[in-house]
Design a protein around this motif. Structure first.
Motif, mmCIF file in Angstrom:
data_model
loop_
_atom_site.group_PDB
_atom_site.id
_atom_site.type_symbol
_atom_site.label_atom_id
_atom_site.label_comp_id
_atom_site.label_asym_id
_atom_site.label_seq_id
_atom_site.Cartn_x
_atom_site.Cartn_y
_atom_site.Cartn_z
ATOM 1 N N UNK A 123 53.790 -32.569 -79.667
ATOM 2 C CA UNK A 123 53.653 -33.351 -78.439
ATOM 3 C C UNK A 123 55.023 -33.958 -78.194
ATOM 4 N N UNK A 124 55.651 -33.619 -77.065
ATOM 5 C CA UNK A 124 57.007 -34.075 -76.761
ATOM 6 C C UNK A 124 57.053 -34.636 -75.339
ATOM 7 N N UNK A 125 58.102 -35.424 -75.087
ATOM 8 C CA UNK A 125 58.380 -35.883 -73.731
ATOM 9 C C UNK A 125 59.886 -35.942 -73.558
ATOM 10 N N UNK A 126 60.343 -35.607 -72.385
ATOM 11 C CA UNK A 126 61.770 -35.660 -72.087
ATOM 12 C C UNK A 126 62.145 -37.111 -71.860
ATOM 13 N N UNK A 127 63.071 -37.618 -72.686
ATOM 14 C CA UNK A 127 63.436 -39.041 -72.628
ATOM 15 C C UNK A 127 64.951 -39.153 -72.843
ATOM 16 N N UNK A 128 65.758 -38.704 -71.864
ATOM 17 C CA UNK A 128 67.213 -38.653 -72.057
ATOM 18 C C UNK A 128 67.863 -40.009 -72.274
ATOM 19 N N UNK A 129 67.303 -41.067 -71.713
ATOM 20 C CA UNK A 129 67.905 -42.395 -71.881
ATOM 21 C C UNK A 129 67.887 -42.822 -73.351
ATOM 22 N N UNK A 130 66.718 -42.773 -73.977
ATOM 23 C CA UNK A 130 66.647 -43.170 -75.387
ATOM 24 C C UNK A 130 67.346 -42.166 -76.292
ATOM 25 N N UNK A 131 67.376 -40.884 -75.887
ATOM 26 C CA UNK A 131 68.102 -39.892 -76.678
ATOM 27 C C UNK A 131 69.580 -40.247 -76.731
ATOM 28 N N UNK A 132 70.163 -40.631 -75.623
ATOM 29 C CA UNK A 132 71.578 -41.010 -75.590
ATOM 30 C C UNK A 132 71.815 -42.244 -76.442
ATOM 31 N N UNK A 133 70.937 -43.230 -76.352
ATOM 32 C CA UNK A 133 71.058 -44.437 -77.181
ATOM 33 C C UNK A 133 70.940 -44.073 -78.661
ATOM 34 N N UNK A 134 70.028 -43.150 -78.963
ATOM 35 C CA UNK A 134 69.806 -42.742 -80.346
ATOM 36 C C UNK A 134 71.032 -42.012 -80.891
#
Length: 140
Positions: A123-134
């Motif tokens: 189960x995934x969701x596209x979350x580019x904002x938190x990915x960049x922070x991560x």
């Protein structure tokens, strides 16, 4: 009277660079405007199913984990792999794998689950904002 610290004794705080917001598009012009994306379904959770024969690669890499406090994210998808064909993309947050919650899991435990499973239901969701922070917080 309260004593104050000298100015030089205060901690230095570094702020992230300022990013200009996108140009404002009036609501009545948004539907067909080339700079406005009305398609928000790309951010909704989705299910990806992968079958992995013994000894085969997953076709993607992950980064993050409990230490980053932001979750596990897909950091790379191999072109033309089963993961790529199934729709995984860099910036997808892994919410669960085979009903195991991945939102607060150690990186090593996540890798172990993904490598040992033969059939993977993610189960995934596209979350580019938190990915960049991560990416800014972690090294793997």
């Amino acid at each position: 009277m309260e004593a104050r610290l000298p100015y030089d004794d205060y901690p230095v705080v570094f702020l992230p660079p300022y990013e200009s917001p996108p140009a404002w598009v009036p609501p009545h012009e948004r539907l067909y405007h080339p700079d406005y994306n009305n398609e928000l379904t790309q951010f909704l959770p989705r299910t990806v199913v992968l079958k992995k024969p013994p000894g085969a690669q997953l076709g993607f890499n992950i980064r993050g984990g409990k230490a980053s406090q932001l979750g596990i994210f897909i950091s790379k998808v191999i072109p033309d792999s089963d993961a790529h064909r199934a729709g995984l993309q860099e910036g997808d947050q892994v919410l669960s794998v085979n009903d195991v919650d991945f939102q607060d899991i150690e990186h090593s435990k996540a890798v172990e689950i993904l490598k040992t499973a033969r059939e993977i239901t993610m189960r995934v969701r596209y979350f580019p904002y938190n990915y960049q922070r991560q990416k800014e917080r972690t090294v793997h």
